[in-house]
Each structure stands twice: as C-alpha cells, then as structure tokens.
Scaffold this active site. Structure first.
Site: not given
Ligand code: 3HC
Ligand code: NAI
Length: 704
Positions: A112, A132
C-alpha cells in the site's frame, strides 16, 4: 528525522531507506518517518527525485501485526485508518517523482505504501501481495482502492481474497509495478527515478481510473462472491475485501477509502482476526523451545534416507525430494520398494494432471528419490527417517542397524505414532541423535511435523529438526514423549466424545455435519473412513494387551463392530459411510446408526435427541481439558503449540485459532463449568484439568 528512515542524497536522487528489522514492518514511527523524509526531499534543492527502499532482506512486510491486538473498538480503528489514509495521501502528494524499490516482499501495508509512491520497480525475485485476509482483515491503507487502479479487477480480487503474493513478472505484466530490475535494484531504481525527473513526471495512483470499468468491475465482484460462498465458508474477511474493492468501481477515491475504513473496522475487531493473528504468532512461537537457544548449532541436511517405502515412508521421501534434498528410500525387497516408487509416481502424475507441477519438475523431483534394498549410501546421509511397521522389536533392530551404517553425526528420526522413542534410542546406542519426526498422512501434504524429544535427545537434534521442518515446508512443533504425543493424544478425546454422542442418539452424519459447519474440513467419522478403521482397531488391541486406554471413560465398541464386519472405511467401500465403487462420496448408512443403537442398549443408554450445539460443546470441551493436562504435564511448551498441532495435523479451522484459543473465546469459567456439568451427567471420567481450574479462577485464558 526518524531513526527508522535513513536519508541520503546520491547524484541528486534522495534515497529513503526504511530500517526496522527484521522485516521493516510498519511499527510506530515508520510511516511518520517516511512522510517526514518525503517532505525533506521535497524541500531539498539537491534532490530531483526520490527512491524508497528497505534495508535488509525485504522491502516492507506490512503493518506491525502486533498492533491489531491493541485495537479494541471500531472507533479506535476508524481513527487510526483515517490518520493512515491521510499520511499516505501526503506521501503521494510528493512534488518530485517518488519511486518504490522493492526487494524481498512488499506485503499488505508495504504494497500500500509502494502504491502510494508514483512508480514501483522490483527485483526479479521479489513478490508483492495483499495477504491481510490471512489475518482476518482487509487491506486497510487504501489497498482496495489503489490496486484496482493499477491492475484488472480479477487480479485485485484474487490478491485481496486469497492473500497469495504475486511474483515480479506477473506484477509487471499486470501493471502493479513499472519495471523489473535484473541487476542492482537501487541502481536501477535511481536510474528510473532520474528519467522520471527529467521528464517531470509525477503519477498519483489515486488519480487514475480503475483499470476495469465500472460494470465489468461490479460483475467481477459478483462472480467472486459466488465462488467464495463455496470456498470461504465461515470466513468474513474475503467477502469484506470484495465489498471494499467494489467501492473502487462504484465510488470516487475519497468515498471508496471511507468505505474501506468501515469494512476494515468490522474485520479488525472480529474474533476471526484475533484467531488468525494468534495463529500467525503461534506458527512462529512453535519454533522457540525454551531450553534450546537460538544459536544452537544445526546439522546441515544435504542428504537423507528413509526406511520403509509404505504409506508414510513414500510420503516422507516425497517431502524431502520436494524440498530438493536427495533421499534414499529403503524397503525389504524389490517388490516392496517398487510398490512404494509406483505410488510416488502416481502421486506426482496426479499433480501434473492437475496442473500443479510440470512434467519436467516431476522428472527432476523423482530423480532425487533413489530406491534401494540395502544400506549402501547410508554413510552419506545426514538424517535417516524410520517408517517401518509399528512394532517395537522391529524398530529396535532397525535403530541398532542404523547406528552401525550411518556417520556418528547422523540424526536418527522415527515416524512412530505410538511407541516410546526412548526405547529405540537406547537400542541405537546413540540416544542423543534419536528423535521422533511424526509426520501426518499424506506426509507430502500435511503441514504438521511433531518433533518428539526423548530423554536424551540433544539440543542440536532438536534445533536441526526445527530448521529442517521449515525447509520441508512444515510447521515443526516440539512435544514430549507421552503416549500418542500431543496430536494423537488429543484426537483420542475428540473421538471418544464422537463415539459417545453417537451412542446417545446423534447420527454419524449429524456429528460430521456439526463439525464441518464448525470449520473442520471433514468430521471425525469421515476422517476415520480415510485413515482406516482397522488402524484404530489395531491400536486398541495393542492397548488392551497392556491394560491401557487412550482416553479414560466408557470405551465405545461401535468401531469394533464395524471392523468385525470388514468395514474399514473408504478402502473397503464401507465404514462409517457407504461408498459407491470408485467414488469417495459419503453415503449415510442407516445400518451404522442401528449398530450404535444396539450398542447403546447394551450399555443401558436411553437414546435422546442431541443438538449440534451439544456436539460442539462436548467435543471442544474435551479437547481443551486434555490440552490443559498436556501442558500441565510438560508435554507441550505452551497452549499455542497445541493450537498449531491441531490446526496443521487435523485441519482445525485457523480462523477459530485452535482448540485452546477457542476455549479462551468461549471463556475458561464457562469451559470449566461445562466439565463439571458433564461430570455430573456422565461420570467421574470428566475431571477438570488443574490448569483449567487455575486459569479460570485467575480470570485468565490459556494464552494470557
Ligand atoms: N508484523 C510484525 N512482526 C512480523 C511481521 C509483521 N508484519 N512480519 C514478520 N514478523 C516477524 C515474525 O513474527 C518473526 O518474528 P520472530 O523472529 O520473533 O518470530 C520475524 O518477523 C521474521 O518473520 P518470519 O519468521 O515469518 O520470516 P520469513 O523470512 O520466513 O518470512 C515474511 C518473512 C514473508 C515477511 C513473513 O514474515 C510474512 O509473511 N509476514 C507477514 C506479512 C503480512 O501478513 N503482512 C500484512 C500485515 S497486515 C497489513 O499490512 C494491514 C494493512 O493493510 C493496513
Ligand atoms: P506401511 O505398512 O504402509 O509401510 C511400512 C513399510 O515398512 C512397508 O513397506 C514394509 O515393507 C516396510 N518395512 C518393514 N520392515 C522393514 C525393514 N526392516 N526395512 C525396511 N522396510 C521395512 O505403514 P505406514 O502406515 O507407512 O506406517 C509406518 C510408520 O509410520 C509406523 O510406525 C506408523 O505407526 C507410522 N505412522 C503412520 C501413519 C499413517 O497414517 N499411516 C501416520 C503417522 C505415523
């Protein structure tokens, strides 16, 4: 200037670097920092354009997911969204070309922000997505309004309702990004920004018209609702995402954004969102074992071997090959090993036929699996997974042999479902390397890997298993070595209640129907027809010999009657249901209900009408109570590990957060009350777990 955004000017291009490890999530101060940096570049006479880039392994992975738990009311949500939308508009109002340079992932709020920049360039291996919905929400920072202004309605809908990220080539072809850079991303982005500055081009996404016109956009939304009615039953976020996208076609940007804020507020305050956010962190918590520090050495797994080419061994070999790890597959003789290879081939062929795999990829993957009937090459293996028959003597002999033919650092894993791994750990003479790797059938598909630690299992073996689980695309959960470990110990209580409810008067299809309505992919009886009624019968026979039961309380004999009739489930064309030849459609069979009635009469049960509510309440209460006992006894580290086990092992609906989270949503005092009521009604085999009593008395949940 915010610490989270670095500002520098290189050859008249301002470079704004987001530096918020580990994934540059939009925690407090990040968007504010970007806004400030954009304002600075606007006023910087030394800068003609700007590039926004992420430090570390990724662009911006989205909003900080922890924040959602702090939004308690619609009003709080609306206020936050309004502030966010306003900030993104101010960023988009940059007076000089603003280019997002995407590597790793631009997800959720990350995409976004990128869409609020004037242009986007991307590394060839990067991905963009709006995931999301996987957290029970919708894009809440203008994504549902800006995305359909860049790409066709169908893709915008697919991205926002399925949540799957899109690779660079597809994003470019669709119009979501403007260029894919094959060399150095920052250099490419600078070059791109300079060209836009020279042409004095500033393009605001919000000023574009939607790529699909109004009528076609609305029609695409209607079609997607019909599809989702079948595929997203019980979920609300995907439907809200479509409502928001539809507003991009029917309203102007301002009104559409206001609609998005309302719909986002509906979602972020829902139980669906709380449960899915809980599962996001549960998946990651599971990899953290209190006495196994993060820096514990891990054995690199370059080569593997599997013993036993049956149902499980074949699936496990596929899981390794799918992850690119060469694997030897050993069975007793040529016929057995070739049977195993034929099943593997059939499975891959079916993936190719369904378009999930190319014929080339199949050939490459099959080539990684080498059938064998001897131990040649086992000295090269970094891990061996044993999947021979469930027989203690056989497993002990196998482990003793393995210790002789493998290198001393090789991990020796067992896929046993019920046996004590400490016994074959001793038989191997190398107990530190012995560990349970309990896969679920089909092992190449099911995401759970129960990692069972024995008394002497080393921390290195545990850390290696967790890293390996991730590599195999599984969620690894470390559990203790009790009968049935966590998953099968829990399922025994799930099945006990299902059998008893059946005897009391519910029907097979009513119980299965209540549970599928709840969100399980298949009910307990349908599941058993897939797994085989003979499998459960064998376990019960074994337990009878040792005077044990899997779950205390009355032991229904209805499944034994089916076994005696040769009704083993789908494989014999009849089990709890009937099956027409070649079909897996479950046909209710009144004969089974008659057997249940006869067994009930034998046990003096007066049959009655059982409601679906009672079915869910009894089964879920039994699961939560047993889960609490497992934690109390130290066989699971935390409640969220049990949730992960049940979701990934048995398909418990993630949007309900797993059995322990569900109990929290019901309220532990209510759950405790139910256990006591059932004790009164059915007998003393219902006993509240001490942890349940304690948490209920403290006014806490299992997770608080
Ligand atoms: N917020 C907070 N913490 C997050 C995060 C996020 N968006 N994304 C990842 N983390 C944290 C994980 O909890 C993890 O923490 P830890 O080491 O303490 O357990 C650390 O970051 C590393 O994450 P992964 O173990 O998942 O690392 P990978 O390299 O395997 O994957 C990734 C990376 C593909 C970015 C994966 O973490 C992911 O899919 N994250 C979530 C992405 C997501 O869902 N984003 C949308 C959020 S909602 C949003 O944006 C709303 C908006 O529209 C307003
Ligand atoms: P299976 O009967 O399909 O396969 C076992 C295979 O082991 C057979 O091909 C047999 O020939 C082979 N075998 C026997 N002795 C051997 C030896 N000495 N050397 C090499 N191969 C030998 O059994 P399945 O279902 O695959 O089960 C294997 C293990 O996995 C058991 O411990 C079982 O409890 C466990 N398990 C089974 C699950 C299931 O759903 N079937 C789920 C999770 C675990």
């Amino acid at each position: 200037m915010s610490q989270l955004i670095r500002y520098e000017v290189r050859d008249r291009i301002a470079i704004l670097t987001v530096d918020n490890p580990p994934v540059n999530a939009l925690g407090p101060g990040v968007v504010e920092g970007i806004e400030e940096a954009v304002a600075r570049a606007n006023g910087d006479a030394g800068a003609d354009a700007m590039v926004l880039i992420g430090h570390g392994s990724t662009f911006i992975a989205g909003a900080d997911i922890k924040i959602f738990g702090t939004i308690k009311t619609r009003e709080q949500s609306l206020a936050r969204s309004e502030a966010m939308h306003a900030r993104l508009k101010r960023i988009e109002d940059a007076t000089k070309p603003l280019v997002a340079a995407i590597h790793g992932n631009a997800l959720g709020g990350g995409l976004e922000i990128a869409m609020s920049c004037h242009y986007r360039v991307m590394a060839a291996d990067a991905k963009v997505g709006q995931p999301e919905v996987l957290l029970g929400i919708i894009p809440g920072a203008g994504g549902t309004q800006r995305l359909p202004r860049l790409c066709e309605a169908a893709l915008a809908i697919e991205m926002c309702t399925a949540g799957k990220p899109v690779p660079a080539a597809k994003a470019l072809a669709a119009g979501i990004v403007d260029d894919v850079v094959s060399g150095n991303l920052l250099d490419g982005a600078i070059e791109f920004a300079r060209a836009r500055a020279a042409a004095r081009e500033v393009r605001k996404t919000r000023d574009l018209t939607t790529k699909t016109d109004r009528n076609a956009g609305v029609a695409a939304c209607a079609a997607a609702r019909t599809t989702l009615a079948a595929t997203a039953k019980g979920l609300q976020a995907p439907f809200k995402a479509i409502d928001a996208i539809e507003a991009a076609f029917t309203l102007d940007f301002e009104a559409g954004s206001a609609r998005e804020r309302e719909l986002f507020a509906d979602c972020v305050t829902s139980t669906e969102c709380r449960a899915l956010v809980h599962m996001f962190f549960a998946d990651r918590e599971a990899a953290k074992v209190p006495d196994v520090p993060k820096d514990t050495p891990v054995v690199p797994i370059a080569r593997a071997a599997v013993i036993g080419a049956g149902t499980m061994g074949g699936g496990i070999a596929m899981a390794y090959a799918n992850a690119g790890i060469p694997v030897l597959l050993k069975d007793v003789d040529d016929a057995a090993v070739q049977r195993g290879m034929a099943t593997i081939r059939k499975n891959y062929e079916s993936s190719v036929a369904k378009g999930r795999m190319t014929a080339d990829a199949m050939a490459r993957t099959m080539a990684l699996i080498t059938p064998t009937t001897n131990y040649d090459g086992f000295d090269q293996a970094d891990i061996v997974v044993e999947a021979v028959f469930e027989n203690m003597d056989l497993k002990k002999t196998t482990f003793a042999e393995l210790a002789k033919v493998t290198k001393p650092t090789c991990i020796l894993a067992s896929n046993t479902s019920t046996l004590d791994i400490d016994e074959f750990a001793q038989a191997s003479g190398r107990p530190a390397q012995v560990i349970g790797h309990h896969f679920f059938s089909p092992a190449n598909v099911m995401k759970l890997l129960e990692i069972v630690r024995g008394k002497e299992t080393s921390k290195e073996a545990i850390a290696t298993s967790l890293a390996l689980a991730k590599k195999l695309g599984k969620v690894g959960v470390v559990v203790g070595n009790c009968f049935g470990f966590v998953a099968n110990r829990m399922i025994a209580y799930y099945m006990r209640e299902a059998y008893l409810l059946l005897e009391e008067g519910a029907t097979v299809s009513q119980i299965d129907g209540a549970l599928t309505e709840f969100g399980m992919p298949v009910g307990p009886f349908g599941m058993q027809d897939i797994a085989g009624i003979d499998v459960g019968w064998r376990i019960r026979q074994h337990l009878k010999l040792t005077g044990q039961t899997r779950a205390e309380g009355p032991q229904s004999e209805v499944p034994d009657r089916l076994y005696e009739l040769g009704r083993y489930g789908q494989k014999t064309g009849a089990g709890w249901y009937r099956y027409e030849a070649g079909s897996r459609t479950r046909i209710p069979d009144p004969m089974v209900d008659e057997i249940a009635a006869a067994e009930a009469a034998k046990r003096g049960i007066t049959r009655r009408k059982v409601t679906n509510e009672e079915i869910i309440s009894r089964i879920m209460t039994a699961l939560a109570n047993e889960g609490a006992r497992i934690i109390e006894e130290g066989y699971a580290t935390r409640a969220s590990d049990i949730d992960a086990v049940y979701c990934y092992g048995f398909g418990y609906p993630r949007h309900k957060g797993g059995p322990m989270f569900y109990a929290d949503t019901v309220g532990l005092p209510t759950v405790l009350e139910r256990v006591k009521e059932y004790r009164e009604q059915f007998g003393d085999y219902w006993q509240p777990a001490a942890l349940l009593e304690k948490r209920a008395a403290e006014g806490r949940g299992f997770h608080s």
